[in-house]
Write a protein that holds these residues in place. Sequence first.
Motif, PDB file in Angstrom:
ATOM      1  N   MET A  75       0.817  -1.215   0.000  1.00 38.07           N
ATOM      2  CA  MET A  75       0.000   0.000   0.000  1.00 38.07           C
ATOM      3  C   MET A  75       0.850   1.264   0.000  1.00 38.07           C
ATOM      4  O   MET A  75       0.512   2.261  -0.634  1.00 38.07           O
ATOM      5  N   LYS A  76       1.961   1.223   0.711  1.00 43.39           N
ATOM      6  CA  LYS A  76       2.823   2.410   0.771  1.00 43.39           C
ATOM      7  C   LYS A  76       3.397   2.736  -0.604  1.00 43.39           C
ATOM      8  O   LYS A  76       3.511   3.888  -0.980  1.00 43.39           O
ATOM      9  N   ARG A  77       3.745   1.682  -1.342  1.00 42.11           N
ATOM     10  CA  ARG A  77       4.303   1.903  -2.678  1.00 42.11           C
ATOM     11  C   ARG A  77       3.257   2.514  -3.610  1.00 42.11           C
ATOM     12  O   ARG A  77       3.570   3.400  -4.402  1.00 42.11           O
ATOM     13  N   ILE A  78       2.021   2.058  -3.501  1.00 42.05           N
ATOM     14  CA  ILE A  78       0.940   2.598  -4.347  1.00 42.05           C
ATOM     15  C   ILE A  78       0.756   4.078  -4.065  1.00 42.05           C
ATOM     16  O   ILE A  78       0.637   4.899  -4.976  1.00 42.05           O
ATOM     17  N   GLY A  79       0.724   4.426  -2.774  1.00 43.54           N
ATOM     18  CA  GLY A  79       0.590   5.837  -2.411  1.00 43.54           C
ATOM     19  C   GLY A  79       1.773   6.655  -2.878  1.00 43.54           C
ATOM     20  O   GLY A  79       1.614   7.800  -3.311  1.00 43.54           O
ATOM     21  N   ARG A  80       2.959   6.074  -2.820  1.00 43.00           N
ATOM     22  CA  ARG A  80       4.169   6.768  -3.264  1.00 43.00           C
ATOM     23  C   ARG A  80       4.122   7.045  -4.767  1.00 43.00           C
ATOM     24  O   ARG A  80       4.471   8.133  -5.219  1.00 43.00           O
ATOM     25  N   VAL A  81       3.665   6.056  -5.535  1.00 49.57           N
ATOM     26  CA  VAL A  81       3.547   6.236  -6.991  1.00 49.57           C
ATOM     27  C   VAL A  81       2.568   7.360  -7.306  1.00 49.57           C
ATOM     28  O   VAL A  81       2.840   8.234  -8.138  1.00 49.57           O
TER      29      VAL A  81
END
Length: 424
Positions: free
Chosen positions: A65-71
């Motif tokens: 989830m953190k990576r999705i938000g970062r993208v």
Amino acid sequence: MKVFRNLYVQVLVAIVLGVILGYVNPGLGADLKPLGDAIIKLIKMLIGPIIFLTVVVGIAGMGDMKRIGRVGLKALLYFEVVSTLALVIGLVVVNWIQPGAGINATAATLDAKSVEQYTTAAAHSGGIVEFLLNIIPDTFIGAFARGEIVQVLLISILFGFGLAKLGERAAPVTHFLHEISHAFFGMVAIITKFAPIAAFGAMAFTVGKYGLGSLLSLGKLMLCVYVTCGLFVFVVLGIIARLHGFSVVRLVVFIKEELLIVLGTSSSESVLPRMMQRMEEIGCARPVVGIVLPAGYSFNLDGTSIYLTMAAIFVAQATNTPLTLWQEITILGVLVFTSKGAAGVTGSGFIVLAATLATVSHIPVAGLALLIGVDRFMSEARALTNLCGNAVAMVVIAIWEGAFDRSKAGAIMLKPEPAAPPQD
């Protein structure tokens, strides 16, 4: 001949034939508008499901989830900086060239009725708060029914998060959706074979309806828009691309078929499904493509941004409306927000322009009547620049995120991928 089996050649020939027919027989050319509209509607019919399937499968497979938000955060930051830069460039060029000087139009002599449909639509477009609320659909199905890309993207992200939280239990659903996505892309491949017909009909309509004479009457503005868009793509985006190790010229060549379809139809949405495939082919990871590219169609419209500032100041120049530096900065500030509501379809930029002029109130909205005859011709420049801008953004953000396979991207890279060391 074998060369005519190439979609690129077919679309190019269709565009030329459409222009010729529209010039020789304007009445027949204008009647061919449904040919272009039909193919665009067929493609738009598939955009919602394809975005949903691609994003959901990508997020469920990514899991982090953190990576999705970062993208998403990186994408929005890039979109805001580059599209604002496009607005500024348009403002600088139109003040330097002054294409509207000497026209001496007055609000009394302009045909206000000709822009009434756009001002009416603009009145219902609301401000930034309404735009943000409109991202949330009234119903799950409603977003798909209306073809609202950002709403579908929101639903897709939430659904993907839901599947990701289920872990292994979501695997059968994810696999099922992945297989369905192949069927939808197969439908796109079938419809795309009719792209030359769409290009022929759309170009015949444009020339037949507005005539080549309208090009000459406002040629200075058109030339400014086309040249500015070209310089933006090959200089500004070129510099951004070079800083990230790839060539914008090679990227443009790679998506030449998509660019020609956009040129013929004046709609960047007509190639969104194909662009998602092409960006994966060039090395961008599917989960990142699914998030960034659809969002770019609403938040990263570089060509539309250039046009909006140039058109707004052009109307002021043509109607002899003096503007202070502060008033021009105000227009720029308003456009930073209103330009984000312009979808990648023909006519939406004109509505946003009407909304902007109505908001700042310095410039007579009736002045838009000067642009109606040539707006369709300039929509090609907007759509082509938007497409190039989103292609560059897609590669840049994939590189930032470490989700870019350079071994697949050899066709656009400045330097080839170093050869692997020999195995002992």
